[in-house]
Structures are given as C-alpha cells and as structure tokens.
Write a protein that holds these residues in place. Sequence first.
Motif, PDB file in Angstrom:
ATOM      1  N   ILE A 223      55.810-116.314  21.218  1.00 10.14           N
ATOM      2  CA  ILE A 223      54.406-116.081  20.908  1.00 10.14           C
ATOM      3  C   ILE A 223      54.079-114.581  20.815  1.00 10.14           C
ATOM      4  N   ASN A 224      54.889-113.748  21.457  1.00 10.27           N
ATOM      5  CA  ASN A 224      54.639-112.297  21.424  1.00 10.27           C
ATOM      6  C   ASN A 224      55.456-111.574  20.362  1.00 10.27           C
ATOM      7  N   THR A 225      56.192-112.303  19.538  1.00 11.64           N
ATOM      8  CA  THR A 225      57.016-111.669  18.521  1.00 11.64           C
ATOM      9  C   THR A 225      56.169-111.287  17.310  1.00 11.64           C
ATOM     10  N   LEU A 226      56.658-110.325  16.544  1.00 14.81           N
ATOM     11  CA  LEU A 226      55.936-109.823  15.383  1.00 14.81           C
ATOM     12  C   LEU A 226      55.765-110.910  14.325  1.00 14.81           C
ATOM     13  N   SER A 227      56.799-111.726  14.110  1.00 15.53           N
ATOM     14  CA  SER A 227      56.720-112.765  13.081  1.00 15.53           C
ATOM     15  C   SER A 227      55.618-113.770  13.390  1.00 15.53           C
ATOM     16  N   PHE A 228      55.512-114.176  14.664  1.00 10.69           N
ATOM     17  CA  PHE A 228      54.473-115.121  15.048  1.00 10.69           C
ATOM     18  C   PHE A 228      53.095-114.513  14.869  1.00 10.69           C
ATOM     19  N   GLN A 229      52.940-113.255  15.248  1.00 11.07           N
ATOM     20  CA  GLN A 229      51.642-112.604  15.146  1.00 11.07           C
ATOM     21  C   GLN A 229      51.216-112.406  13.697  1.00 11.07           C
ATOM     22  N   ILE A 230      52.184-112.079  12.813  1.00  9.24           N
ATOM     23  CA  ILE A 230      51.856-111.898  11.396  1.00  9.24           C
ATOM     24  C   ILE A 230      51.403-113.218  10.782  1.00  9.24           C
ATOM     25  N   LEU A 231      52.176-114.286  11.022  1.00  2.30           N
ATOM     26  CA  LEU A 231      51.805-115.581  10.461  1.00  2.30           C
ATOM     27  C   LEU A 231      50.486-116.071  11.042  1.00  2.30           C
ATOM     28  N   SER A 232      50.310-115.912  12.342  1.00  2.00           N
ATOM     29  CA  SER A 232      49.069-116.347  12.975  1.00  2.00           C
ATOM     30  C   SER A 232      47.879-115.576  12.423  1.00  2.00           C
ATOM     31  N   GLY A 233      48.077-114.262  12.222  1.00  2.00           N
ATOM     32  CA  GLY A 233      46.999-113.442  11.682  1.00  2.00           C
ATOM     33  C   GLY A 233      46.596-113.896  10.284  1.00  2.00           C
ATOM     34  N   LEU A 234      47.586-114.152   9.428  1.00  3.76           N
ATOM     35  CA  LEU A 234      47.297-114.617   8.067  1.00  3.76           C
ATOM     36  C   LEU A 234      46.667-116.005   8.098  1.00  3.76           C
ATOM     37  N   PHE A 235      47.176-116.858   8.973  1.00  5.37           N
ATOM     38  CA  PHE A 235      46.661-118.221   9.107  1.00  5.37           C
ATOM     39  C   PHE A 235      45.185-118.197   9.506  1.00  5.37           C
ATOM     40  N   ILE A 236      44.865-117.351  10.470  1.00  2.00           N
ATOM     41  CA  ILE A 236      43.475-117.231  10.927  1.00  2.00           C
ATOM     42  C   ILE A 236      42.600-116.636   9.827  1.00  2.00           C
ATOM     43  N   PHE A 237      43.137-115.621   9.114  1.00  7.05           N
ATOM     44  CA  PHE A 237      42.391-114.995   8.024  1.00  7.05           C
ATOM     45  C   PHE A 237      42.047-116.022   6.946  1.00  7.05           C
ATOM     46  N   LEU A 238      43.012-116.851   6.561  1.00 10.25           N
ATOM     47  CA  LEU A 238      42.764-117.883   5.557  1.00 10.25           C
ATOM     48  C   LEU A 238      41.775-118.928   6.072  1.00 10.25           C
ATOM     49  N   ALA A 239      41.852-119.244   7.375  1.00 10.71           N
ATOM     50  CA  ALA A 239      40.916-120.208   7.961  1.00 10.71           C
ATOM     51  C   ALA A 239      39.494-119.652   7.956  1.00 10.71           C
ATOM     52  N   LEU A 241      38.357-117.491   5.714  1.00  8.14           N
ATOM     53  CA  LEU A 241      37.927-117.619   4.320  1.00  8.14           C
ATOM     54  C   LEU A 241      37.497-119.047   4.023  1.00  8.14           C
ATOM     55  N   GLY A 242      38.247-120.007   4.565  1.00  7.54           N
ATOM     56  CA  GLY A 242      37.887-121.402   4.374  1.00  7.54           C
ATOM     57  C   GLY A 242      36.549-121.735   5.004  1.00  7.54           C
ATOM     58  N   SER A 243      36.292-121.176   6.195  1.00  4.80           N
ATOM     59  CA  SER A 243      35.013-121.402   6.870  1.00  4.80           C
ATOM     60  C   SER A 243      33.866-120.816   6.054  1.00  4.80           C
ATOM     61  N   SER A 244      34.095-119.634   5.488  1.00  4.76           N
ATOM     62  CA  SER A 244      33.076-119.024   4.632  1.00  4.76           C
ATOM     63  C   SER A 244      32.812-119.887   3.409  1.00  4.76           C
ATOM     64  N   SER A 245      33.893-120.468   2.866  1.00  2.45           N
ATOM     65  CA  SER A 245      33.738-121.361   1.718  1.00  2.45           C
ATOM     66  C   SER A 245      32.938-122.603   2.086  1.00  2.45           C
ATOM     67  N   ILE A 246      33.197-123.138   3.272  1.00  2.84           N
ATOM     68  CA  ILE A 246      32.465-124.320   3.736  1.00  2.84           C
ATOM     69  C   ILE A 246      30.986-124.001   3.902  1.00  2.84           C
ATOM     70  N   LEU A 247      30.688-122.847   4.514  1.00  3.46           N
ATOM     71  CA  LEU A 247      29.287-122.454   4.739  1.00  3.46           C
ATOM     72  C   LEU A 247      28.561-122.192   3.431  1.00  3.46           C
ATOM     73  N   PHE A 293      42.708-126.362  10.696  1.00  2.00           N
ATOM     74  CA  PHE A 293      42.886-125.204   9.828  1.00  2.00           C
ATOM     75  C   PHE A 293      43.360-125.595   8.433  1.00  2.00           C
ATOM     76  N   SER A 294      44.164-126.645   8.330  1.00  2.81           N
ATOM     77  CA  SER A 294      44.633-127.084   7.011  1.00  2.81           C
ATOM     78  C   SER A 294      43.469-127.490   6.114  1.00  2.81           C
ATOM     79  N   TYR A 295      42.458-128.118   6.697  1.00  2.00           N
ATOM     80  CA  TYR A 295      41.286-128.504   5.917  1.00  2.00           C
ATOM     81  C   TYR A 295      40.440-127.282   5.549  1.00  2.00           C
ATOM     82  N   PHE A 296      40.300-126.346   6.485  1.00  2.00           N
ATOM     83  CA  PHE A 296      39.529-125.129   6.186  1.00  2.00           C
ATOM     84  C   PHE A 296      40.176-124.363   5.030  1.00  2.00           C
ATOM     85  N   ILE A 297      41.481-124.148   5.140  1.00  2.00           N
ATOM     86  CA  ILE A 297      42.201-123.362   4.133  1.00  2.00           C
ATOM     87  C   ILE A 297      42.214-124.095   2.797  1.00  2.00           C
ATOM     88  N   ALA A 298      42.434-125.401   2.826  1.00  2.00           N
ATOM     89  CA  ALA A 298      42.430-126.183   1.590  1.00  2.00           C
ATOM     90  C   ALA A 298      41.071-126.115   0.907  1.00  2.00           C
TER      91      ALA A 298
END
Length: 328
Positions: A223-239, A241-247, A293-298
């Motif tokens: 959980i503290n590795t760079l790869s996990f943090q990068i993917l999590s950061g992008l995942f949250i960023f896309l989520a 954006l998805g929330s903004s799209s929903i609103l 998150f899959s629904y938000f991003i989709a």
Amino acid sequence: MVLRFLKTNQIVHLVLIPLAGILLWLPGLIHPKTFNFFTGEAAMPLYRITGAYLIKFPFLSAFAGLIVAVLSAFLINQISTRFQFLRSRSGLPGIIYLLTVSAFPSMHTLHPVHMASLFVFLALISIFDTYHHSNTIPDTFNAAFFLSVGSLFYFPTIFLFPITWISIAVLQKGDNWRLLFIPLVGFAVPWFIAGSVYYLNDMLPQLFSVVQENIHTANINIINTLSFQILSGLFIFLAVLGSSSILSRYDVKKISSRKYFIIFYWMVAFLVVSILFSRSVGIEAIILLAIPFSYFIAHFFIFAKNRFWPELLFYLFLGTIATVMIIG
C-alpha cells in the motif's frame, strides 16, 4: 476508438470480459504465487472451509480468483442494466472493474475479499430492490444477511453494514421504525450460526481469537509503494471526474438513479473509514472500492461530450494498469 467500442452494449462483451480476464491474470496462472496472508486473515469461518484449502495449490487459487473476478465484472454490468442508473446499456463498468482488480499481481489469487465481493453485489441488489416496493422487509433482511456472510469471508466487510440503515432512509417509503431492527437480525443470523458451529466443536475461543486478529493486526503490504499510490491517485481522479459528471446531469436523472448513487457514495464513505481506522485493511480494499468507482468512472466516459480527453484519459488508465502489473 477503443473507448467508443467498450461503451457499446454488444454481445461481444460476453467474450471480451473473460478473454480480458485471462490475459490480465495470465502471468499469475503461468507462475502462480502464494499470497502472504497476515495471521487470521485466511482463518475467517467461511473462507477457512473454502478458499483456504487452495492456499497450498497456487494455480488453483489463482484460477478460482480469476473466475470470481470475471463473474464480478458480469454482475457489475448486470446491476447497471437492471436498475438503469447509467441510462445506457454498456459493458464499460465491468471492464473498468476487471482492469482495476487485476492491476496488482499479488491479488491474482482467491483472496477472501474476492469471495466477499460476490455477497456485496447480492446485498446491493437487495438494497436497490427496496425502492418503491410495498414490502421491503425481506429485501432489507437479505441485504444485511449477505453483508454478514461476506464478513465471514473478509472481516472488514462489516464496515458496509450501516448502508442497510442508510437504504431505509434513502430508498424506502414509510416510517415503520421496526425496519431498523431488521438489519440487525439479518446480520446476526450468519454470525450466530457460525458461533454455534464453533461452540459445538469446542472452538469458540478460536473464533474470538480470529476476529481479534482481523481487528488489531497491522496489514503490511504494498500500500505504501509508488505503483499503488500512482494507480490509486489516477483511480480517485477519474472517480472525481465521474462524480462531477453525475452532478452535472443530476437534474435530468430519474429519482431512482439519484438515490442509487447516494447509496454508492455512502458505500465509499464507509470503505474510506475502514481504510483510515482499521489496521488490518490493506490493498485488498481497492476491490470493494472498485464497485462504486467503476460506475462513477463509467459515467464520465459514457456521457462526456468531448471525445479527445476521455479517450486520452482511458489510454492513460490502461497504461497505468499495464505499468503497475509489470512493476509487480
């Protein structure tokens, strides 16, 4: 081009999802590894009599995990189609879910959270079925029951139990205060059965010990590795954006769709609480977070008016998944 194809609802998705799953999990199938469980993680009652037996057989464990991940991707799409909160019959949510849960090679095994996720899906179906139904008691009971069964596989699933009460306030009509006790009964039944079985076998102290380990043990993983943090950061960023799209489309959505997304946001909130305050919750939490998150991003990818940026972000998402898998 790829995103436009994935957004469609074509029969080919019935083949695409299993094929994508096999390709993503292929390294783990060819060179299966044994997952490093912390003490008690693989000893929860239902996982102990199912997936725990596969720990000694890494290939079978990886193959079983793949089957559950693919089935979960289909359930993601089935829920979207059945309750129509995306207002678009698309296989994209399932693809996003499968990509996310397959990103980390260490999770290419039948981890307890994969088994628990199946019962989270069943709980969500029961929760959504309570909307505008005259008799909501059976579905409310079932939702709590399924979450309880999930927690007997993966203990932190217990953090999702409050959404059964949230659903009463958000989705159900009437003011029957007795409904507040139904989730407690539904949740208690599986644990009562498990406790009774352990008691009859003079193993009740062992059950208490396993629960204690799943509460207090520090889960040390990537959980503290760079790869996990990068993917999590992008995942949250896309989520986000998805929330903004929903609103942005909130006023044109059906009332039921709005309420379903409220449940998803509460689900995210309780999962974040589990990550922040439970020492035993680690990288596997992304499996459960990937559901809402899959629904938000989709939603963002499906309803975005601009074609260029969604395509670019989707390629970035695919590239990040590939990079994390290569880094391992």
